[in-house]
Scaffold this active site. Structure first.
Site, PDB file in Angstrom:
ATOM      1  N   GLU A  95       9.002  15.743  15.708  1.00 29.41           N
ATOM      2  CA  GLU A  95       9.587  15.438  14.398  1.00 29.41           C
ATOM      3  C   GLU A  95       9.095  16.462  13.377  1.00 29.41           C
ATOM      4  O   GLU A  95       7.898  16.579  13.123  1.00 29.41           O
ATOM      5  CB  GLU A  95       9.179  14.023  13.964  1.00 29.41           C
ATOM      6  CG  GLU A  95       9.914  13.572  12.718  1.00 29.41           C
ATOM      7  CD  GLU A  95       9.462  12.194  12.219  1.00 29.41           C
ATOM      8  OE1 GLU A  95       8.260  11.902  12.248  1.00 29.41           O
ATOM      9  OE2 GLU A  95      10.337  11.427  11.786  1.00 29.41           O
TER      10      GLU A  95
ATOM     11  N   GLY B 203       6.136   4.507   8.695  1.00 30.61           N
ATOM     12  CA  GLY B 203       5.293   5.700   8.685  1.00 30.61           C
ATOM     13  C   GLY B 203       5.376   6.420  10.006  1.00 30.61           C
ATOM     14  O   GLY B 203       6.339   6.267  10.759  1.00 30.61           O
TER      15      GLY B 203
ATOM     16  N   THR C 220      -0.049   6.970  12.671  1.00 30.85           N
ATOM     17  CA  THR C 220      -0.550   5.845  11.872  1.00 30.85           C
ATOM     18  C   THR C 220      -0.304   4.525  12.596  1.00 30.85           C
ATOM     19  O   THR C 220      -1.151   3.629  12.567  1.00 30.85           O
ATOM     20  CB  THR C 220       0.118   5.850  10.480  1.00 30.85           C
ATOM     21  OG1 THR C 220      -0.190   7.087   9.845  1.00 30.85           O
ATOM     22  CG2 THR C 220      -0.363   4.713   9.612  1.00 30.85           C
TER      23      THR C 220
ATOM     24  N   GLU D 108       8.056   0.746  11.835  1.00 30.79           N
ATOM     25  CA  GLU D 108       9.285   1.523  11.625  1.00 30.79           C
ATOM     26  C   GLU D 108       8.862   2.985  11.525  1.00 30.79           C
ATOM     27  O   GLU D 108       8.337   3.415  10.497  1.00 30.79           O
ATOM     28  CB  GLU D 108       9.994   1.040  10.359  1.00 30.79           C
ATOM     29  CG  GLU D 108      10.343  -0.434  10.443  1.00 30.79           C
ATOM     30  CD  GLU D 108      10.975  -0.981   9.164  1.00 30.79           C
ATOM     31  OE1 GLU D 108      11.529  -0.196   8.383  1.00 30.79           O
ATOM     32  OE2 GLU D 108      10.906  -2.192   8.965  1.00 30.79           O
TER      33      GLU D 108
ATOM     34  N   LYS E  99       0.876  -1.181   0.000  1.00 38.11           N
ATOM     35  CA  LYS E  99       0.000   0.000   0.000  1.00 38.11           C
ATOM     36  C   LYS E  99       0.916   1.235   0.000  1.00 38.11           C
ATOM     37  O   LYS E  99       1.493   1.604   1.022  1.00 38.11           O
ATOM     38  CB  LYS E  99      -0.896  -0.061   1.237  1.00 38.11           C
ATOM     39  CG  LYS E  99      -1.366   1.249   1.822  1.00 38.11           C
ATOM     40  CD  LYS E  99      -2.331   2.009   0.947  1.00 38.11           C
ATOM     41  CE  LYS E  99      -2.666   3.343   1.610  1.00 38.11           C
ATOM     42  NZ  LYS E  99      -1.735   4.421   1.208  1.00 38.11           N
TER      43      LYS E  99
ATOM     44  N   CYS F 207      13.562   9.492   8.041  1.00 35.43           N
ATOM     45  CA  CYS F 207      13.134   9.103   9.390  1.00 35.43           C
ATOM     46  C   CYS F 207      14.259   9.294  10.398  1.00 35.43           C
ATOM     47  O   CYS F 207      14.038   9.754  11.501  1.00 35.43           O
ATOM     48  CB  CYS F 207      12.649   7.665   9.390  1.00 35.43           C
ATOM     49  SG  CYS F 207      13.794   6.531   8.605  1.00 35.43           S
TER      50      CYS F 207
HETATM   51  P1  NAD Z   1       2.108   8.342   7.425  1.00 36.36           P
HETATM   52  O1  NAD Z   1       2.091   7.564   8.674  1.00 36.36           O
HETATM   53  O2  NAD Z   1       1.213   9.500   7.294  1.00 36.36           O
HETATM   54  O3  NAD Z   1       1.740   7.385   6.184  1.00 36.36           O
HETATM   55  C1  NAD Z   1       2.442   6.182   5.960  1.00 36.36           C
HETATM   56  C2  NAD Z   1       1.528   5.206   5.241  1.00 36.36           C
HETATM   57  O4  NAD Z   1       0.479   4.819   6.119  1.00 36.36           O
HETATM   58  C3  NAD Z   1       0.840   5.774   3.989  1.00 36.36           C
HETATM   59  O5  NAD Z   1       0.830   4.786   2.984  1.00 36.36           O
HETATM   60  C4  NAD Z   1      -0.563   6.057   4.492  1.00 36.36           C
HETATM   61  O6  NAD Z   1      -1.536   6.063   3.487  1.00 36.36           O
HETATM   62  C5  NAD Z   1      -0.756   4.899   5.447  1.00 36.36           C
HETATM   63  N1  NAD Z   1      -1.829   5.090   6.425  1.00 36.36           N
HETATM   64  C6  NAD Z   1      -2.192   6.242   7.035  1.00 36.36           C
HETATM   65  N2  NAD Z   1      -3.228   6.014   7.873  1.00 36.36           N
HETATM   66  C7  NAD Z   1      -3.514   4.687   7.790  1.00 36.36           C
HETATM   67  C8  NAD Z   1      -4.476   3.847   8.409  1.00 36.36           C
HETATM   68  N3  NAD Z   1      -5.358   4.326   9.294  1.00 36.36           N
HETATM   69  N4  NAD Z   1      -4.485   2.539   8.103  1.00 36.36           N
HETATM   70  C9  NAD Z   1      -3.604   2.038   7.215  1.00 36.36           C
HETATM   71  N5  NAD Z   1      -2.670   2.788   6.575  1.00 36.36           N
HETATM   72  C10 NAD Z   1      -2.627   4.095   6.872  1.00 36.36           C
HETATM   73  O7  NAD Z   1       3.611   8.707   7.176  1.00 36.36           O
HETATM   74  P2  NAD Z   1       4.197   9.608   6.016  1.00 36.36           P
HETATM   75  O8  NAD Z   1       3.809  11.005   6.309  1.00 36.36           O
HETATM   76  O9  NAD Z   1       3.878   9.013   4.683  1.00 36.36           O
HETATM   77  O10 NAD Z   1       5.773   9.397   6.234  1.00 36.36           O
HETATM   78  C11 NAD Z   1       6.485  10.120   7.152  1.00 36.36           C
HETATM   79  C12 NAD Z   1       6.666   9.342   8.428  1.00 36.36           C
HETATM   80  O11 NAD Z   1       7.279   8.085   8.163  1.00 36.36           O
HETATM   81  C13 NAD Z   1       7.605  10.066   9.372  1.00 36.36           C
HETATM   82  O12 NAD Z   1       7.157   9.987  10.692  1.00 36.36           O
HETATM   83  C14 NAD Z   1       8.906   9.304   9.198  1.00 36.36           C
HETATM   84  O13 NAD Z   1       9.781   9.431  10.271  1.00 36.36           O
HETATM   85  C15 NAD Z   1       8.425   7.914   9.002  1.00 36.36           C
HETATM   86  N6  NAD Z   1       9.448   7.093   8.321  1.00 36.36           N
HETATM   87  C16 NAD Z   1      10.079   6.115   9.035  1.00 36.36           C
HETATM   88  C17 NAD Z   1      11.061   5.327   8.436  1.00 36.36           C
HETATM   89  C18 NAD Z   1      11.760   4.226   9.217  1.00 36.36           C
HETATM   90  O14 NAD Z   1      12.395   3.359   8.604  1.00 36.36           O
HETATM   91  N7  NAD Z   1      11.689   4.201  10.537  1.00 36.36           N
HETATM   92  C19 NAD Z   1      11.409   5.558   7.105  1.00 36.36           C
HETATM   93  C20 NAD Z   1      10.757   6.569   6.413  1.00 36.36           C
HETATM   94  C21 NAD Z   1       9.756   7.326   7.033  1.00 36.36           C
END
Ligand code: NAD
Length: 482
Positions: free
Chosen positions: A392, A229, A233, A251, A177, A287
């Site tokens: 963040e 994410g 989330t 993660e 997804k 991240c």
């Molecule tokens: P986000 O949590 O908004 O979205 C991530 C994914 O989750 C998207 O595909 C989104 O559509 C999905 N999502 C959102 N709500 C959901 C739900 N209720 N049910 C199922 N899926 C859902 O994150 P973002 O804004 O896309 O990315 C940024 C975040 O990701 C930052 O916090 C960053 O630190 C983190 N990140 C972490 C890593 C790691 O390896 N630890 C790597 C990259 C990004």
């Protein structure tokens, strides 16, 4: 103007629009213009993807490891053959510069898929336990079944690959997804992989988290979820999966400290805490970005001077041009999030040392005035409790804090709800070794930053679990009396 190209989901080996035909606009963050459309999937698309993955599971999981490995090597070949196109799509979709997508991300992905292929056999290795004569205990490693990889927008092909390659190597079937802000490269990769993967083994479904992500998470036919994410989330997914419990790997975000001791090689530390860690090609949307720079007092002024000089030399511009140092923020929402912290920092009384401009004021190319630009920005403060030190920001914004002693550096570094990664700059091996032990993070880098060593796993609110072949298997205990 040409109509934006429309991309499809991949379900059961077929390219499909959303069941109800709805789409989402994909915006080029460098210009603010719509350049593609992606499916706005919902519950029906989620159900179709789960059914396809479930149907494909028995045959895929029963393939000998060598046959799965052969297929995964073909995937690596497809990625290598189409690397330039995928890199260009990703650059246009999320603004990460072409230097990084073509020069670093895509070559790394062919390597990752080949590595997963090499580990297929280890996914089937169990243990044996001697219970004495006539009795034997053993464990079998088995795939979970259908796994769901939910990925963010900042590095789609990398997170797609980490969640699909290892899961497939272990014999699972997969649903990816992608994030709604940058789904194109994932959808295109799915389309390309139709050629080499049996139908239903890999499915890609795009849409909003609440609309298509949530029904996938709740499905009893999804056996494991790996999210990269935000913490918000992760909380939603944890709650939504409570009625049909399944293993989660989360993660999440970070507020990584980058600690510069007075004995450090400043020629390495200055770029190490700026362009390597936070003023990156994708504007600090990482991240583990080193957003808190802790500097020991004897070198504090000198480091601030060097960091400012480096920040001033970074060229913002068209991310598809090889000369560009830093691209835009991915979307309008995220741009507003990042710029709100520029105001917060000033209001909280931090000193704005460099940057702070955003939007058209931050870019000197009129063709890009509609893009989501934020200058590399440096704040200085001695107060780690400020919101800009604790929350963040996920943009090119770093806060510099002074410290006197090693104990103080450790206390400041660990004073965070996050624990993803930390950087340490020192020539003293004793200091380095103590930092490995004392820092409450999943990764500690010494005299480098962003050199990823798997497992990439967080502690505290940065989550738990990771993606690897073994992490996509469960161990079954078997006992036989002979
Ligand atoms: P986000 O949590 O908004 O979205 C991530 C994914 O989750 C998207 O595909 C989104 O559509 C999905 N999502 C959102 N709500 C959901 C739900 N209720 N049910 C199922 N899926 C859902 O994150 P973002 O804004 O896309 O990315 C940024 C975040 O990701 C930052 O916090 C960053 O630190 C983190 N990140 C972490 C890593 C790691 O390896 N630890 C790597 C990259 C990004």
């Amino acid at each position: 103007m040409t109509e934006p190209h429309e991309y499809s989901n991949l379900i059961g080996g077929e390219p499909r629009p959303a069941a109800d035909g709805r789409t989402l606009d994909s915006v080029n963050p460098a210009t603010g213009e719509v350049w593609a459309r992606v499916p706005r999937g919902g519950a029906a698309d989620a159900a179709a993807a789960v059914a396809a993955a479930r149907a494909a599971f028995p045959a895929w999981s029963r393939l000998p490891a060598a046959a799965r490995a052969h297929t995964l090597r073909k995937v690596a070949g497809v990625i290598a053959a189409n690397a330039r196109e995928l890199a260009e799509l990703e650059t246009r979709d999320n603004g990460r510069t072409i230097n990084e997508t073509a020069g670093r991300d895509l070559p790394g992905m062919a390597y990752l898929w080949n590595n997963a292929a090499a580990e297929c056999a280890s996914a089937a290795e169990g243990r044996s336990v001697d219970f004495g004569p006539g009795s034997l205990g053993l464990t079998r490693r088995e795939p979970y079944g259908v796994t769901l990889g939910i990925i963010p927008w900042n590095s789609p092909i990398s997170t797609f690959s980490a969640k699909a390659a290892f899961a497939l190597a272990a014999g699972n079937t997969v649903i990816i997804k992608p994030a709604e802000q940058a789904a194109v490269s994932s959808l295109r990769l799915g389309e390309l992989l139709r050629e080499v993967l049996p139908p239903g083994v890999l499915n890609v479904v795009s849409g909003l988290g609440e609309e298509v992500g949530d029904p996938l998470v709740r499905s009893r036919d999804v056996d494991k979820i790996s999210l990269t994410g935000s913490v918000g989330t992760a909380r939603a997914i944890t709650r939504a999966s409570a009625d049909a419990p399944k293993p989660l790997a989360l993660e999440l975000g970070g507020k990584s400290p980058n600690i510069v001791f007075a004995d450090a090689d400043l020629d390495k530390a200055a770029p190490g805490v700026t362009t390597q860690a936070i003023f990156t090609a994708n504007a600090g949307q990482i991240c583990y970005g080193g957003s808190r720079v802790l500097v020991q007092r004897p070198v504090y002024d000198e480091m601030l001077r060097r960091m400012t000089e480096i920040a001033a030399g970074i060229r913002l511009g068209d991310p598809s041009s090889p000369g560009t140092g830093m691209g835009p923020i991915v979307s309008r929402d995220q741009f507003e999030h990042v710029t709100s912290y520029l105001e917060t920092g000033v209001k909280e009384g931090a000193e704005l040392v460099f940057g702070g401009r955003s939007g058209a004021a931050a870019i000197d190319d009129p063709a890009l005035a509609g893009g989501y630009w934020v200058e590399p920005t440096l704040f200085a403060t001695a107060d780690n409790s400020l919101r800009i030190c604790q929350e963040e920001i996920f943009g090119p914004v770093a806060v510099v804090l002074p410290f006197d002693t090693e104990e103080e550096a450790v206390a400041l570094a660990n004073d965070s709800v996050y624990g993803l990664a930390a950087g340490v700059w020192t020539r003293d091996l004793g200091t380095a070794q103590r930092m490995f032990r004392e820092l409450e993070t999943g990764t500690v880098w010494v005299n480098t930053f962003r050199k990823v060593l798997f497992p990439l796993e967080g502690v505290k609110d940065s989550g738990y679990g990771h993606d690897s072949v073994l992490a996509y298997t469960r161990e079954k205990a078997c006992v036989i009396e002979i």
